[in-house]
Enzyme design. Structure first.
Site: not given
Ligand code: NDP
Ligand code: 8X3
Length: 256
Positions: A15, A63, A90, A156, A160, A187, A191-192
């Protein structure tokens, strides 16, 4: 530990095309590591390559929901990138915020395939090499949603919680090796993530972060880097991080 703590280390980031993964790939590269940055979006990987222009950066389409994609990755790595000793597990997503009885089952399946099955597949592929070399860090991206339920968090949050418990169980199995495992549990971070959760609805995503100094992707990467930099005999098992402007609410009560 010195600022070039990562020199000579090889990191695989899933990711890495946005958010935490991209920020971590940038930090690891700046710290001197060889970095394998992966994700599905080829154009994002190409942009990273042309921006960073480093012989220590390798980008690969991956993927994590495809066992064939994972199986093809490791044998394809050039010698300078083979001996992975940091796995930044990640790649992941939330889809939807509907109540359990109204949610789209295919959203649930995608979250489980990515956040659970993808993460365990990556771990199973990379871990034997770490154990054989008796060094390595597995950093798994969980969430505060692992520990604190919220309406619409249903599957979700459960994925986690799996990541957190899987990380702890890995520690049990890896006792006697020098391989470390950490469950990172952030938390709110801007990001996206929310654009993906709301399926491209930017206005809905913006509302999540309105008026809040949320964490940035690089804030989370900074914390992760500080964990990786710790002396080799210290293992951070779980690490919860939130913006100061986020905290807990009381239990909800239905008074009829
Ligand atoms: P983003 O959406 O910015 O990034 C997610 C990344 O995961 C992208 O690079 C995407 O790349 C990749 N991804 C998704 N599906 C696949 C797949 N099938 N194969 C490979 N890559 C994949 O989100 P975040 O950076 O915020 O999230 C990263 C991690 O942190 C996640 O696991 C999320 O659950 C966790 N998280 C996020 C929080 C938040 O508030 N933002 C808080 C807590 C945890 P691509 O689409 O190019 O494959
Ligand atoms: C992402 C944080 O609070 O949206 O894991 O579930 S929350």
């Amino acid at each position: 530990m010195s600022d070039n703590w990562a020199e000579g280390r090889i990191a695989l980031v899933t990711g890495a095309t946005s958010g935490f993964g991209e920020a971590m790939a940038r930090r690891l590269l700046a710290a001197g590591a060889h970095v394998i940055a992966t994700g599905r979006r080829a154009e994002r990987l190409a942009a990273l390559t042309s921006e960073l222009k480093s012989e220590r950066l390798l980008t690969c389409e991956l993927d994590v929901t495809s066992s064939a994609s994972i199986a093809a990755l490791l044998p394809s790595l050039p010698p300078a990138f083979t001996d992975i000793d940091i796995l930044y597990n990640n790649a992941g997503l939330a889809l939807g915020l509907s109540k359990a009885h109204e949610a789209d089952i295919s959203d649930w399946e995608t979250m489980i395939d990515t956040n659970v099955t993808g993460l365990v597949r990556m771990t199973r592929a990379v871990l034997p090499g770490m154990v054989a070399r008796d060094r390595g860090d597995v950093m798994n991206l969980s969430s505060v949603a692992a520990s604190y339920p919220y309406p619409g968090g249903n599957t979700y949050g459960a994925t986690k919680a799996f990541v957190r418990q899987f990380s702890l169980n890995l520690r049990a199995d890896l006792l006697g090796t020098k391989v470390r495992v950490t469950s990172i549990e952030p938390g709110m971070a801007d990001t996206e993530f929310s654009v993906v959760r709301f399926k491209g609805d930017q206005a809905a995503a913006d509302k999540v972060y309105a008026g809040v100094h949320a964490m940035s992707a690089d804030d989370v990467a900074l914390v992760c880097e500080s964990v990786l930099k710790l002396p080799a005999h210290i293992n951070v098992n779980t690490l919860e991080i939130m913006p100061v402007q986020q905290a807990f609410g009381p239990f909800a009560v239905d008074r009829g």
